[in-house]
Design a protein around this motif. Structure first.
Motif, PDB file in Angstrom:
ATOM      1  N   VAL A  31      52.874   0.968 -14.060  1.00 19.84           N
ATOM      2  CA  VAL A  31      53.280  -0.446 -13.939  1.00 19.84           C
ATOM      3  C   VAL A  31      54.634  -0.801 -14.040  1.00 19.84           C
ATOM      4  CG1 VAL A  31      51.106  -0.990 -15.269  1.00 19.84           C
ATOM      5  CG2 VAL A  31      53.145  -1.181 -16.574  1.00 19.84           C
ATOM      6  N   SER A  32      55.426   0.049 -14.353  1.00 21.35           N
ATOM      7  CA  SER A  32      56.990  -0.086 -14.460  1.00 21.35           C
ATOM      8  C   SER A  32      57.726  -0.069 -13.285  1.00 21.35           C
ATOM      9  CB  SER A  32      57.564   0.537 -15.635  1.00 21.35           C
ATOM     10  OG  SER A  32      56.982   0.331 -16.984  1.00 21.35           O
TER      11      SER A  32
ATOM     12  N   GLY B 165      46.777  -1.961 -21.990  1.00 19.57           N
ATOM     13  CA  GLY B 165      45.723  -1.596 -22.071  1.00 19.57           C
ATOM     14  C   GLY B 165      44.687  -1.521 -20.945  1.00 19.57           C
ATOM     15  N   LEU B 166      43.756  -0.929 -20.429  1.00 16.08           N
ATOM     16  CA  LEU B 166      42.854  -1.268 -19.226  1.00 16.08           C
ATOM     17  C   LEU B 166      42.147  -2.597 -19.348  1.00 16.08           C
ATOM     18  CD1 LEU B 166      41.442   2.295 -18.808  1.00 16.08           C
ATOM     19  CD2 LEU B 166      43.450   1.344 -17.584  1.00 16.08           C
TER      20      LEU B 166
ATOM     21  N   VAL C 206      38.323   3.101  -2.245  1.00 17.73           N
ATOM     22  CA  VAL C 206      39.292   2.817  -3.001  1.00 17.73           C
ATOM     23  C   VAL C 206      39.451   1.099  -2.900  1.00 17.73           C
ATOM     24  CG1 VAL C 206      41.453   2.554  -4.237  1.00 17.73           C
ATOM     25  CG2 VAL C 206      40.196   4.921  -3.861  1.00 17.73           C
ATOM     26  N   LEU C 207      39.534   0.226  -3.741  1.00 18.54           N
ATOM     27  CA  LEU C 207      39.829  -1.090  -3.514  1.00 18.54           C
ATOM     28  C   LEU C 207      41.153  -1.308  -4.345  1.00 18.54           C
ATOM     29  CD1 LEU C 207      39.177  -3.871  -2.156  1.00 18.54           C
ATOM     30  CD2 LEU C 207      37.713  -4.246  -4.370  1.00 18.54           C
ATOM     31  N   ASP C 208      42.181  -2.025  -3.735  1.00 14.39           N
ATOM     32  CA  ASP C 208      43.418  -2.275  -4.372  1.00 14.39           C
ATOM     33  C   ASP C 208      43.525  -3.604  -4.743  1.00 14.39           C
ATOM     34  OD1 ASP C 208      45.976  -3.021  -5.270  1.00 14.39           O
ATOM     35  OD2 ASP C 208      46.981  -2.399  -3.363  1.00 14.39           O
ATOM     36  N   ILE C 209      43.223  -3.780  -6.070  1.00 15.49           N
ATOM     37  CA  ILE C 209      43.139  -5.405  -6.828  1.00 15.49           C
ATOM     38  C   ILE C 209      44.166  -5.704  -7.323  1.00 15.49           C
ATOM     39  CG2 ILE C 209      40.383  -4.987  -6.877  1.00 15.49           C
ATOM     40  CD1 ILE C 209      40.743  -4.558  -9.758  1.00 15.49           C
ATOM     41  N   ARG C 210      45.455  -5.339  -7.117  1.00 13.58           N
ATOM     42  CA  ARG C 210      46.684  -5.767  -7.802  1.00 13.58           C
ATOM     43  C   ARG C 210      46.931  -7.214  -7.620  1.00 13.58           C
ATOM     44  NH1 ARG C 210      51.100  -1.794  -4.873  1.00 13.58           N
ATOM     45  NH2 ARG C 210      49.577  -2.115  -3.179  1.00 13.58           N
ATOM     46  N   SER C 211      46.528  -7.795  -6.392  1.00 13.36           N
ATOM     47  CA  SER C 211      46.754  -9.183  -6.456  1.00 13.36           C
ATOM     48  C   SER C 211      45.809 -10.132  -7.433  1.00 13.36           C
ATOM     49  CB  SER C 211      46.394  -9.577  -4.789  1.00 13.36           C
ATOM     50  OG  SER C 211      45.231  -9.397  -4.516  1.00 13.36           O
ATOM     51  N   CYS C 212      44.861  -9.476  -7.588  1.00  7.54           N
ATOM     52  CA  CYS C 212      43.955 -10.299  -8.466  1.00  7.54           C
ATOM     53  C   CYS C 212      44.028 -10.078 -10.135  1.00  7.54           C
ATOM     54  CB  CYS C 212      42.551  -9.813  -8.218  1.00  7.54           C
ATOM     55  SG  CYS C 212      41.145 -10.290  -9.322  1.00  7.54           S
ATOM     56  N   GLN C 213      44.415  -8.497 -10.416  1.00  9.59           N
ATOM     57  CA  GLN C 213      44.641  -8.350 -11.785  1.00  9.59           C
ATOM     58  C   GLN C 213      45.772  -8.653 -12.504  1.00  9.59           C
ATOM     59  OE1 GLN C 213      42.196  -7.947 -13.740  1.00  9.59           O
ATOM     60  NE2 GLN C 213      40.348  -7.404 -12.321  1.00  9.59           N
ATOM     61  N   GLY C 214      46.944  -8.521 -11.477  1.00 11.04           N
ATOM     62  CA  GLY C 214      48.389  -8.584 -11.757  1.00 11.04           C
ATOM     63  C   GLY C 214      48.876  -7.384 -12.262  1.00 11.04           C
ATOM     64  N   LYS C 215      48.161  -6.309 -12.043  1.00 15.29           N
ATOM     65  CA  LYS C 215      48.606  -5.121 -12.442  1.00 15.29           C
ATOM     66  C   LYS C 215      48.201  -3.934 -11.470  1.00 15.29           C
ATOM     67  CE  LYS C 215      45.272  -4.948 -16.129  1.00 15.29           C
ATOM     68  NZ  LYS C 215      45.018  -5.013 -17.699  1.00 15.29           N
ATOM     69  N   PRO C 216      48.636  -2.658 -11.317  1.00 14.11           N
ATOM     70  CA  PRO C 216      48.344  -1.888 -10.355  1.00 14.11           C
ATOM     71  C   PRO C 216      47.135  -1.130 -10.510  1.00 14.11           C
ATOM     72  CG  PRO C 216      50.233  -0.887 -11.442  1.00 14.11           C
ATOM     73  CD  PRO C 216      49.914  -2.473 -12.167  1.00 14.11           C
ATOM     74  N   ILE C 217      45.957  -1.912 -10.379  1.00 18.48           N
ATOM     75  CA  ILE C 217      44.573  -1.519 -10.428  1.00 18.48           C
ATOM     76  C   ILE C 217      43.978  -0.915  -9.349  1.00 18.48           C
ATOM     77  CG2 ILE C 217      42.452  -1.783 -11.592  1.00 18.48           C
ATOM     78  CD1 ILE C 217      44.312  -1.319 -13.854  1.00 18.48           C
TER      79      ILE C 217
ATOM     80  N   MET D  67      47.822   4.536  -9.666  1.00 21.14           N
ATOM     81  CA  MET D  67      48.416   5.418  -8.807  1.00 21.14           C
ATOM     82  C   MET D  67      49.760   5.603  -9.148  1.00 21.14           C
ATOM     83  SD  MET D  67      49.104   4.538  -4.823  1.00 21.14           S
ATOM     84  CE  MET D  67      47.504   4.585  -4.115  1.00 21.14           C
ATOM     85  N   TYR D  68      50.170   6.982  -9.028  1.00 19.00           N
ATOM     86  CA  TYR D  68      51.600   7.351  -9.130  1.00 19.00           C
ATOM     87  C   TYR D  68      52.056   8.111  -7.633  1.00 19.00           C
ATOM     88  CZ  TYR D  68      49.580  11.943 -10.444  1.00 19.00           C
ATOM     89  OH  TYR D  68      48.974  13.118 -10.406  1.00 19.00           O
ATOM     90  N   GLY D  69      53.367   8.355  -7.427  1.00 21.32           N
ATOM     91  CA  GLY D  69      53.742   8.659  -6.247  1.00 21.32           C
ATOM     92  C   GLY D  69      54.925   9.474  -6.578  1.00 21.32           C
TER      93      GLY D  69
END
Length: 468
Positions: free
Chosen positions: A144-145, A180-181, A309-320, A373-375
């Motif tokens: 997340v950082s 935490g998740l 895979v569904l990117d829900i960052r815009s919903c959860q506010g963290k890269p989930i 995710m990490y890259g």
């Protein structure tokens, strides 16, 4: 005279049988009207109905079972860029939805609003071990950082944490914040929900009118993907048509989905329809163009060709990133990047078992996987050996519930037995009436034939011997 009386009696019997048969036939549509009227009355969400009593209370026990992915080769990943190898550990089980709905308010527009309180209580007897069990998982702070924070803190890509910490939160030394998740969870709420009560139009009962005060979402920047469709999946409008899918909204994945009919099943003596999510739900836009608006980042989704895979960052506010467990129905590359996964329809699909007359969900299993995710990076030491963007599975959960024996007996007594009694009465009257009608008609024909035979015989004798 006796012969005439017998014929008249048989005709009367045939007429009686026909009347009874017609009565049985009339009871079929009449019975349906009675059943439909009763169900429509009891399925509406208003005080005093069966639906309201079940809806307002906590209902059946709901459990969330968690399986965490324990990294087996953390050093090889860091030192040589090897693909992570994971081992599934679980279940760790929590009781959820044990609190009744709050702030229930009936509105003038035939809707009812409420808050759904959230909470989780650990169930040791249903778990493989205590919450203090430790697993090696992705370092949430790294996921997340910003790069400069990771570089300055010299944090590792992986961390050793307890089940409780990963799920419900811990104090991160780098961010000086709680991570935490599912933070925050206990003591929070889902909603407000506004749903139709079905009093004036039973076909809309349970349908969501608004969520958090809005008739559509604001996460996807698209009219189609932002639609709030259907119910919350706890129930559906009665008299299901298995040819039509069921639509429901899930705040956990920040979108509406549909489930299609698969088969009829027996659940504690009650017929239910099984509905399940289809592979098209998380298919790539190349396969399902309707999913184009769910593709938020072409870079990490391989130009929107990645499935599952569904990117829900815009919903959860963290890269989930949400998927089905073990990347079921997902692109093969997801399972090639992380070893140790084995998707199974039986264990990993989401399904609903719905009673078709009332529309009540009597059993369900909502199964989703939480990924981060990490890259690759040339400036962060722990990411220098990483070869490509990796959607890393952290935990998958099965939120499940089923009606208990007591509720099943009540359901059969109050609904199924009445329907069966009506059907028996219909079949009995129809069968008895047809049997009496047929028997009397055949007997009448036999008597008439014998009577005519006697007349002909007598007439013949007279012609042969006129002196008789």
């Amino acid at each position: 005279m006796g012969c005439c009386n017998r014929e008249r009696g048989l005709i009367a019997g045939a007429v009686f049988g026909a009347v009874v048969a017609v009565l049985g036939g009339v009871l079929i549509p009449l019975g349906r009207v009675v059943i439909e009227g009763t169900v429509e009355k009891e399925a509406a969400i208003e005080p005093g109905t069966t639906a309201y009593d079940n809806w307002a209370a906590t209902g059946a026990s709901v459990y969330r079972q968690f399986w965490l992915f324990d990294v087996q080769n953390a050093q090889e990943v860091l030192q040589s860029g090897a693909a992570p190898v994971v081992l599934e550990r679980g279940p760790y089980t929590y009781r959820t939805r044990y609190l009744p709905k709050e702030n229930i308010t009936f509105n003038p527009n035939q809707t009812v609003s409420f808050l759904l309180p959230l909470g989780a209580i650990f169930e040791p007897s249903m778990s493989v071990g205590p919450e203090e069990d430790k697993v090696t998982s992705l370092n949430l702070a790294v996921a997340v950082s910003e790069c400069f924070l990771i570089k300055a803190s010299n944090s590792s890509l992986f961390q050793h944490r307890t089940v409780k910490e990963l799920l419900w939160g811990y104090r991160d030394p780098m961010l000086k914040a709680t991570l935490g998740l599912f933070v925050p969870y206990n003591g929070t709420y889902d909603g407000y929900y506004n749903v139709y009560n079905g009093k004036e139009d039973i076909s809309k009962v349970g349908m969501i009118d608004r969520w958090r005060g809005e008739r559509s979402l604001s996460f996807w920047n698209d009219t189609y993907c932002d639609m709030i469709n259907g119910t919350d999946a706890s129930s559906f409008p009665p008299f299901l048509d298995k040819k039509k899918p069921l639509y429901f909204f899930s705040s956990d994945i920040c979108r509406s989905v549909s489930a299609s009919f698969e088969e009829s099943m027996d659940l504690k003596g009650i017929e239910v329809y099984r509905y399940a999510l289809q592979p098209s739900t998380l298919a790539s836009p190349a396969v399902n163009p309707d999913n184009r608006c769910f593709c938020a980042d072409p870079k990490t989704t391989r130009n929107c060709t990645l499935a599952g895979v569904l990117d829900i960052r815009s919903c959860q506010g963290k890269p989930i990133y949400i998927s089905l467990p073990h990347f079921l129905h997902g692109s093969e590359i997801l399972r090639e990047a992380v070893k140790g996964l084995s998707p199974s329809e039986e264990h990993h699909k989401t399904f609903l078992d719905v009673e078709p007359i009332t529309g009540f969900s009597l059993r369900f299993a909502k199964r989703i996987q939480v990924n981060m995710m990490y890259g690759p990076s040339q400036v962060i030491t722990v990411l220098k050996k990483v070869k490509d963007y990796t959607v890393f599975p952290i935990v998958w959960l099965n939120e499940t519930a089923a009606l208990d024996d007591e509720t099943a007996d009540m359901f059969k007594r109050e609904l199924i037995s009445r329907i069966q009694m009506l059907e028996i009465a219909q079949k009995t009257l129809l069968g008895t009436g047809l049997a009496v009608f047929s028997l009397c008609l055949v007997s009448y024909c036999v008597v008439r034939r014998r009577s005519r035979g006697k007349v002909v015989h007598s007439f013949s004798r007279i012609l042969k011997n006129p002196c008789i």
